[in-house]
Design a protein around this motif. Structure first.
Motif, PDB file in Angstrom:
ATOM      1  N   PHE A   8       0.860  -1.192   0.000  1.00 56.78           N
ATOM      2  CA  PHE A   8       0.000   0.000   0.000  1.00 56.78           C
ATOM      3  C   PHE A   8       0.895   1.241   0.000  1.00 56.78           C
ATOM      4  N   GLY A   9       1.914   1.172  -0.868  1.00 56.80           N
ATOM      5  CA  GLY A   9       2.789   2.325  -1.080  1.00 56.80           C
ATOM      6  C   GLY A   9       2.254   3.118  -2.265  1.00 56.80           C
ATOM      7  N   LYS A  10       3.162   3.674  -3.062  1.00 61.17           N
ATOM      8  CA  LYS A  10       2.727   4.567  -4.148  1.00 61.17           C
ATOM      9  C   LYS A  10       1.837   3.829  -5.154  1.00 61.17           C
ATOM     10  N   ILE A  11       2.292   2.656  -5.597  1.00 54.54           N
ATOM     11  CA  ILE A  11       1.532   1.991  -6.661  1.00 54.54           C
ATOM     12  C   ILE A  11       0.307   1.270  -6.078  1.00 54.54           C
ATOM     13  N   THR A  31       2.976  -5.408   5.562  1.00 54.99           N
ATOM     14  CA  THR A  31       3.477  -6.165   6.718  1.00 54.99           C
ATOM     15  C   THR A  31       2.973  -5.531   8.020  1.00 54.99           C
ATOM     16  N   ARG A  32       2.379  -4.343   7.914  1.00 55.10           N
ATOM     17  CA  ARG A  32       1.978  -3.608   9.122  1.00 55.10           C
ATOM     18  C   ARG A  32       0.559  -3.955   9.574  1.00 55.10           C
ATOM     19  N   VAL A  66       4.496  -4.719  -4.302  1.00 58.57           N
ATOM     20  CA  VAL A  66       5.631  -4.562  -3.376  1.00 58.57           C
ATOM     21  C   VAL A  66       6.905  -4.393  -4.206  1.00 58.57           C
ATOM     22  N   ARG A  67       7.987  -3.986  -3.559  1.00 62.31           N
ATOM     23  CA  ARG A  67       9.283  -3.940  -4.259  1.00 62.31           C
ATOM     24  C   ARG A  67       9.596  -5.348  -4.760  1.00 62.31           C
ATOM     25  N   THR A  90       5.159  -5.409 -10.142  1.00 62.47           N
ATOM     26  CA  THR A  90       6.522  -5.002  -9.766  1.00 62.47           C
ATOM     27  C   THR A  90       7.344  -4.611 -10.998  1.00 62.47           C
ATOM     28  N   ASN A  91       8.374  -3.828 -10.774  1.00 62.17           N
ATOM     29  CA  ASN A  91       9.370  -3.556 -11.800  1.00 62.17           C
ATOM     30  C   ASN A  91      10.726  -3.917 -11.206  1.00 62.17           C
ATOM     31  N   LEU A 125       3.135   2.241 -15.914  1.00 62.90           N
ATOM     32  CA  LEU A 125       2.949   3.676 -15.673  1.00 62.90           C
ATOM     33  C   LEU A 125       3.474   4.069 -14.303  1.00 62.90           C
ATOM     34  N   ALA A 127       3.138   5.825 -10.759  1.00 63.44           N
ATOM     35  CA  ALA A 127       1.953   5.851  -9.899  1.00 63.44           C
ATOM     36  C   ALA A 127       1.118   7.118 -10.129  1.00 63.44           C
TER      37      ALA A 127
END
Ligand SMILES: NC(=O)c1ccc[n+]([C@@H]2O[C@H](COP(=O)([O-])OP(=O)(O)OC[C@H]3O[C@@H](n4cnc5c(N)ncnc54)[C@H](OP(=O)(O)O)[C@@H]3O)[C@@H](O)[C@H]2O)c1
Length: 199
Positions: A8-11, A31-32, A66-67, A90-91, A125, A127
């Motif tokens: 639940f980060g940028k992307i 993970t939180r 996620v990364r 992912t990239n 694309l 985010a």
């Protein structure tokens, strides 16, 4: 059909905004403790439900946001991903090729999610573009999809349409799909190409 976004980060948040815009329920997990990002989820919309990782992986379709290196930790959450569709967002930019066993990154993800039906997509694309309304001047923003599983890519194509995008199927992960996979310090040729399709 049930949906979850892991990460639940940028992307992950950009994807959550697309679900909220179309009023489609989606679980989001990191993970939180879900309480720690409940207010961010609520700000996006009521259809975005913060939950635990163990709850999120019960969904039929799981977006992996996620990364790249974290995909292995997520994959360990289930011994067998049989029947589930994993959308690999992912990239693997900057990941040394030897770490990938010289395979396309989406293939590495597919190997980790044993039994899962992997669709590469929604990753080309930034985010900031993905989170925008995909309806652009009467056209629809393109998302590229690729998979070795025809039924899975059709399913995610339908979802992409429901989310307001214009999906384009590039073919297999090691075929057209290479156009949207980063490799070492090179981006796939279609990455960052923000295209709009007019019917
Ligand atoms: N940012 C972009 O514009 C963009 C565009 C296209 C594709 N991508 C790709 O999308 C992926 C995510 O990028 P991002 O920019 O969104 O990264 P980010 O902002 O750092 O977010 C990563 C998210 O993953 C969560 N996470 C990390 N390890 C986890 C695990 N083991 N299980 C569950 N959740 C975990 C993190 O939460 P906690 O650490 O709190 O658990 C965080 O919410 C990357 O692979 C990136 O290459 C990014």
């Amino acid at each position: 059909m049930t949906y979850a976004i892991i990460g639940f980060g940028k992307i992950g948040q950009a994807l959550a905004k697309a679900f909220a815009r179309s009023d489609i329920d989606v679980s989001v997990a990191t993970t939180r403790d879900p309480e720690s990002y409940a207010s961010e989820a609520a700000a996006i919309g009521p259809s975005v439900r913060p939950t635990t990782l163990s709850d999120a992986i019960k969904a039929d379709v799981i977006f992996l946001a996620v990364r790249f290196d974290a995909h292995r930790d997520v994959a360990k959450a289930l011994p067998d991903w049989q029947g589930k569709v994993i959308v690999d967002v992912t990239n693997a930019y900057g990941v040394p090729l030897e770490k990938l066993g010289d395979q396309p990154s989406a293939q590495v993800v597919a190997n980790a999610f044993a039994g899962g039906r992997v669709v590469k997509g929604f990753n080309h694309l930034a985010a900031g573009a993905l989170e925008q309304d995909p309806n652009v001047n009467g056209g629809r923003r393109v998302v590229f999809l690729s998979s070795d599983d025809e039924a899975a890519v059709t399913e995610i194509g339908r979802l992409a349409v429901d989310l307001g995008f214009a999906p384009i199927n590039l073919g297999g992960l090691s075929e057209g799909g290479l156009l949207v996979q980063a490799r070492g310090n090179k981006w796939g040729h279609l990455i960052f190409k923000d295209l709009v399709k007019f019917d």
